[in-house]
Design a protein around this motif. Structure first.
Motif, PDB file in Angstrom:
ATOM      1  N   PHE A 103       0.837  -1.208   0.000  1.00  0.00           N
ATOM      2  CA  PHE A 103       0.000   0.000   0.000  1.00  0.00           C
ATOM      3  C   PHE A 103       0.869   1.255   0.000  1.00  0.00           C
ATOM      4  N   ALA A 104       0.492   2.220  -0.820  1.00  0.00           N
ATOM      5  CA  ALA A 104       1.151   3.526  -0.814  1.00  0.00           C
ATOM      6  C   ALA A 104       0.190   4.508  -0.134  1.00  0.00           C
ATOM      7  N   HIS A 105       0.683   5.455   0.591  1.00  0.00           N
ATOM      8  CA  HIS A 105      -0.137   6.480   1.260  1.00  0.00           C
ATOM      9  C   HIS A 105      -1.088   5.891   2.306  1.00  0.00           C
ATOM     10  N   ALA A 106      -0.765   4.731   2.870  1.00  0.00           N
ATOM     11  CA  ALA A 106      -1.664   4.135   3.854  1.00  0.00           C
ATOM     12  C   ALA A 106      -1.351   4.612   5.269  1.00  0.00           C
ATOM     13  N   LEU A 107      -0.189   5.238   5.464  1.00  0.00           N
ATOM     14  CA  LEU A 107       0.123   5.823   6.767  1.00  0.00           C
ATOM     15  C   LEU A 107      -0.302   7.284   6.728  1.00  0.00           C
ATOM     16  N   ARG A 108      -1.171   7.681   7.671  1.00  0.00           N
ATOM     17  CA  ARG A 108      -1.608   9.074   7.678  1.00  0.00           C
ATOM     18  C   ARG A 108      -0.870   9.836   8.777  1.00  0.00           C
ATOM     19  N   PRO A 109      -0.236  10.951   8.403  1.00  0.00           N
ATOM     20  CA  PRO A 109       0.428  11.752   9.437  1.00  0.00           C
ATOM     21  C   PRO A 109      -0.617  12.263  10.422  1.00  0.00           C
ATOM     22  N   PHE A 110      -0.340  12.125  11.687  1.00  0.00           N
ATOM     23  CA  PHE A 110      -1.234  12.686  12.682  1.00  0.00           C
ATOM     24  C   PHE A 110      -0.438  13.148  13.873  1.00  0.00           C
ATOM     25  N   PRO A 111      -0.359  14.417  14.216  1.00  0.00           N
ATOM     26  CA  PRO A 111      -1.081  15.509  13.553  1.00  0.00           C
ATOM     27  C   PRO A 111      -0.598  15.739  12.114  1.00  0.00           C
ATOM     28  N   GLU A 112      -1.494  16.383  11.329  1.00  0.00           N
ATOM     29  CA  GLU A 112      -1.170  16.596   9.926  1.00  0.00           C
ATOM     30  C   GLU A 112      -0.129  17.688   9.727  1.00  0.00           C
ATOM     31  N   LYS A 113      -0.056  18.616  10.724  1.00  0.00           N
ATOM     32  CA  LYS A 113       0.926  19.700  10.604  1.00  0.00           C
ATOM     33  C   LYS A 113       1.817  19.715  11.830  1.00  0.00           C
ATOM     34  N   ILE A 114       3.105  19.810  11.623  1.00  0.00           N
ATOM     35  CA  ILE A 114       4.038  19.868  12.744  1.00  0.00           C
ATOM     36  C   ILE A 114       5.028  20.995  12.509  1.00  0.00           C
ATOM     37  N   THR A 115       5.685  21.418  13.591  1.00  0.00           N
ATOM     38  CA  THR A 115       6.727  22.423  13.422  1.00  0.00           C
ATOM     39  C   THR A 115       8.047  21.691  13.231  1.00  0.00           C
ATOM     40  N   GLN A 116       9.057  22.477  12.936  1.00  0.00           N
ATOM     41  CA  GLN A 116      10.376  21.929  12.682  1.00  0.00           C
ATOM     42  C   GLN A 116      10.889  21.136  13.885  1.00  0.00           C
ATOM     43  N   ALA A 117      10.441  21.503  15.084  1.00  0.00           N
ATOM     44  CA  ALA A 117      10.964  20.864  16.289  1.00  0.00           C
ATOM     45  C   ALA A 117      10.208  19.584  16.648  1.00  0.00           C
ATOM     46  N   ASP A 118       9.048  19.350  16.017  1.00  0.00           N
ATOM     47  CA  ASP A 118       8.235  18.191  16.385  1.00  0.00           C
ATOM     48  C   ASP A 118       8.701  16.922  15.678  1.00  0.00           C
ATOM     49  N   ILE A 119       8.359  15.790  16.299  1.00  0.00           N
ATOM     50  CA  ILE A 119       8.593  14.529  15.610  1.00  0.00           C
ATOM     51  C   ILE A 119       7.363  14.235  14.749  1.00  0.00           C
ATOM     52  N   GLN A 120       7.524  13.346  13.783  1.00  0.00           N
ATOM     53  CA  GLN A 120       6.412  13.024  12.892  1.00  0.00           C
ATOM     54  C   GLN A 120       5.716  11.756  13.388  1.00  0.00           C
TER      55      GLN A 120
END
Ligand SMILES: *[C@@H]1O[C@H](CO)[C@@H](O)[C@H](O)[C@H]1NC(C)=O
Ligand SMILES: *[C@@H]1O[C@H](CO)[C@@H](O)[C@H](O)[C@H]1NC(C)=O
Length: 497
Positions: free
Chosen positions: A136-153
């Motif tokens: 599957f491609a694109h099956a992992l959804r980033p959450f939160p969708e927006k992060i700052t430079q200092a945050d982990i994904q």
């Protein structure tokens, strides 16, 4: 918390539709054992299932149905079934079992079905074990969708702890392999265990058909989410000894979007903390004996790329001018030459190109891949053999010294993952005489010029140095000089290999 509630809601919807339309057992097959392994260590999700089917009825059965929720199918890039070979990997494609999309009657509406054709029909009491690989491609959804430079994904993955199938399952288990980093949360059910970065569900026994129990895993992933929104590969064959490959990439970081200001200072001081999910480089695995490799973007050549390798493979390290954060884009081109004899073969008077389809880039997802094979002018009877369905059309390319243009076979595919990097073939007919046409044209052209020059000089022998004719002759000399230089450099192209 609000997060989980929202996701659970989405699952309720699926279950609701499934229960609503759930139908009775469709054949006398049962799954006596199901083992599923989900690999979430990169942006590409790979689910390998080992299924043991058993026929409990008296009618022979030669097809097994696989069911996927429609929501998952839109991300499904590859589905492959192959005979099970003890413990280990899924076997090569040559040993695969045919899989086709089917619409069986009376099945739940929110599901898509595929039928796997068994090598031979199962009689009463017979069993057969096979593996299914779903990518599957694109099956992992980033959450939160927006992060700052200092945050982990952080990303979210959803599945069912029970294998979704139209058959009764006797025993089943599931393991989920995560990258070795933080696990924010995961659904805990009966018989859930965690070992390091692996979550195990089951064993579960005697579950009815269409059993479904949603699980959600929320975890840290700092893998490069490199997505090629569009990649165009041009493979040009020259019978003079070279296959020239040019690849144009439009790349985006498909992970959590970067919000707020980007600070290069911050990034450079602590790149692993400030921008852990950004990617600084990509690695391309090139064929052996690759030569004349270049890498450029719209500004010009980039010299930070690095090439190393041995006789079996060559690797190219590609380093864009700036690290790519979530949502950021970049465009670049790589080019390389390959020896013709490694990729072009002859078969019963036909020639054929045998080369890999996908991009050589590691763990890259490509939304839209276009592969153009440019054949020598004068090629005919063109046909393509690809290991999976692709869209296909033909174009013509005109370059210098072409009269009618070169035939171009264009292949197009969406949702491409590294598993698509398989060999495909382009067959064509070509007469050796056409190959001599270009040098003949050159030689004839320059011969005519030469004759014209001699004639001109003989006519003009006795002219004073100040006359207009003398000046014209000086100009003529200059022009013919330039022609010679051009001629020599074009001859160089032909003698290079
Ligand atoms: C870029 O590199 C290629 C291959 O090394 C070379 O042929 C070309 O002239 C270079 N272009 C520029 C703008 O430096
Ligand atoms: C194409 O090349 C691959 C790798 O060398 C080889 O395994 C395969 O059999 C070839 N295919 C054809 C049709 O020759």
């Amino acid at each position: 918390m609000g997060v989980r509630r929202k996701m659970a809601l989405r699952f309720d919807l699926i279950i609701f539709t499934i229960l609503l339309f759930a139908s009775p057992v469709l054949s006398d097959l049962i799954l006596s054992k199901v083992d599923r392994r989900i690999d979430l260590t990169s942006q590409i999700v790979r689910i390998t299932s080992t299924l043991k089917v058993e026929n409990e009825g008296s009618e022979p059965v030669s097809e097994v149905l696989l069911a996927f929720p429609d929501l998952q199918v839109k991300d499904l890039a590859l589905l492959k079934a192959s005979p099970h070979e003890g413990k280990g990997k899924v076997k090569s494609l040559s040993a695969s079992l045919p899989v086709e999309n089917v619409k069986p009657n009376g099945m739940p509406a929110a599901l898509t079905f595929y039928a796997v054709k068994l090598p031979k029909a199962l009689g009463k009491g017979d069993s057969y074990t096979f593996d299914v690989l779903a990518v599957f491609a694109h099956a992992l959804r980033p959450f939160p969708e927006k992060i700052t430079q200092a945050d982990i994904q952080l990303v979210v993955f959803q599945e069912s702890a029970f294998y979704l199938t139209p058959y009764v399952v006797k025993v089943q288990s599931l393991s989920v392999k995560l990258p070795e980093s933080r696990i924010e949360s995961y659904t805990k059910l009966e018989n859930t265990k965690i070992h390091g970065s692996e979550i195990k569900y089951g064993p579960y026994e005697n579950l009815p058909s269409f059993s479904y129990s949603p699980i959600v895993v929320h975890f840290e992933s700092n893998q490069p989410f490199a997505v090629g929104q569009e990649v165009v590969r041009e493979i040009e064959i020259s019978h003079w000894g070279n296959v020239q490959v040019t690849e144009h990439y439009k790349l985006v970081h498909g992970g959590a979007q970067n919000k707020g200001e980007f600070s290069r200072l911050d990034y450079q001081a602590r790149p692993t903390i400030r921008g852990a999910s950004a990617f600084k480089y990509l690695i391309a695995k090139m064929p052996p004996r690759v030569h004349s490799v270049y890498y450029r973007d719209e500004i010009g050549n980039i010299s930070t790329s690095n090439l190393w390798g041995d006789s079996k493979k060559t690797e190219l390290l590609i380093e864009p001018r700036y690290p790519l954060f979530g949502g950021w884009r970049t465009a670049f081109t790589i080019g390389y030459g390959l020896p013709l004899k490694d990729f072009l073969f002859e078969l019963e008077g036909n020639r054929f190109l045998n080369i890999t389809f996908g991009s050589p880039m590691n763990e890259l997802v490509i939304d839209n891949l276009i592969v153009k094979v440019v054949l020598p002018e004068g090629s005919g009877d063109i046909s393509v053999s690809a290991p999976f369905p692709v869209n296909q059309w033909e174009e013509t390319k005109l370059s210098h010294l072409d009269l009618t243009g070169r035939p171009v076979v264009v292949l197009q595919k969406t949702n491409v993952v590294p598993e698509h990097n398989q060999f495909f073939q382009v067959y064509y007919k070509f007469s050796k005489l056409s190959m001599l046409r270009e040098p003949f044209m050159l030689i004839f052209g320059f011969f005519s010029l030469f004759v014209a020059g001699i004639v001109y000089m003989h006519v003009d022998m006795s002219i004073s140095k100040s006359s207009a004719a003398y000046l014209a002759r000086l100009q003529w000399d200059e022009v013919s000089m330039m022609c010679w230089v051009k001629f020599q450099s074009s001859m160089k192209i032909y003698t290079l290999d």
